[in-house]
Scaffold this active site. Structure first.
Site, short mmCIF file in Angstrom:
data_model
loop_
_atom_site.label_atom_id
_atom_site.label_comp_id
_atom_site.label_asym_id
_atom_site.label_seq_id
_atom_site.Cartn_x
_atom_site.Cartn_y
_atom_site.Cartn_z
N HIS A 59 -2.57 -1.22 -4.21
CA HIS A 59 -4.03 -1.25 -4.33
C HIS A 59 -4.55 0.17 -4.26
O HIS A 59 -3.80 1.12 -4.05
CB HIS A 59 -4.67 -2.15 -3.25
CG HIS A 59 -4.46 -1.68 -1.84
ND1 HIS A 59 -4.91 -2.37 -0.75
CD2 HIS A 59 -3.86 -0.57 -1.34
CE1 HIS A 59 -4.60 -1.72 0.36
NE2 HIS A 59 -3.96 -0.63 0.03
N SER A 93 0.84 -1.20 0.00
CA SER A 93 0.00 0.00 0.00
C SER A 93 0.88 1.25 0.00
O SER A 93 1.68 1.45 -0.91
CB SER A 93 -0.94 -0.05 1.21
OG SER A 93 -1.89 0.98 1.17
#
EC number: 3.4.21.92
Length: 213
Positions: free
Chosen positions: A139, A114
């Site tokens: 993501h 992330s």
């Protein structure tokens, strides 16, 4: 330096359950004790370990600025082992990395997921690395909000804006098209070290440190 070391030491002691090695150095003035992170800071090495949040981000940004003041022409090495976290906290680290004069070399040890992966990719071109068994994951930003319909709409628009901004920057650093990044971040997208290098998230996989000849 001693104040920064004290703050860093307290933060890392909390994160590691109180177990932070101390290093004893001999000098003409006698012995001096450093916690291991402060000693590495003297070598221009910063550790970013654990979830990305405001307190950590302030410490990382302060250390980057301190090392720039010490020597604006020498690289800084940022080691990352993080599951990700706050977008705003991560962006404060990212902006500081881009703002300062020294190149910031990023190295993933363990995981960079992330926001951790975003910061890994944001290192200086040609100086983004990972160890062979590291894992990376990208993501789209996550968000949840409860309240009046109008407030939910405001927050939804903000999340979409943040997503577009992050995707645009990730496209810039990886060399992938914006459309590819948008597609690949729709769901959790895990990458091996080799795959991350192919994707442009990093520049190389390091197996052994290159020693000077």
């Amino acid at each position: 330096m001693s104040r920064n070391s004290y703050i860093q030491q307290n933060s890392d002691i909390q994160a590691a359950g109180g177990l932070v090695p101390m290093v004893i150095e001999q000098s003409a003035r006698g012995e001096r004790a450093y916690d291991i992170y402060s000693r590495l800071l003297k070598e221009r090495v910063i550790f970013m370990v654990g979830p990305v949040e405001d307190y950590m981000a302030n410490l990382i940004a302060a250390q980057l600025l301190f090392l720039e003041a010490e020597n604006p022409d020498k690289d800084i090495h940022l080691y990352i082992n993080s599951p990700g976290g706050s977008v705003t906290a991560g962006m404060s680290i990212y902006d500081t990395m881009q703002f300062i004069k020294p190149d910031v070399s990023t190295i993933c040890i363990g995981q960079a997921c992330s926001m951790g992966a975003f910061l890994l990719a944001g290192g200086a071109e040609g100086k983004r690395h990972c160890l062979p068994n590291s894992r990376m994951m990208i993501h789209q930003p996550l968000g949840g909000f409860q309240g009046q319909a109008s407030d939910i709409d405001i927050h939804a628009k903000e999340i979409l804006h943040i997503r577009h901004r992050l995707n645009s920057l990730l496209a810039h650093h990886t060399g992938q098209s914006l459309e590819t990044i948008e597609r690949d971040t729709e769901r959790d997208n895990f990458m091996s070290a080799e795959r991350a290098a192919e994707y442009g998230l990093i520049d190389s996989v390091i197996n052994k440190r290159q020693m000077p000849a």
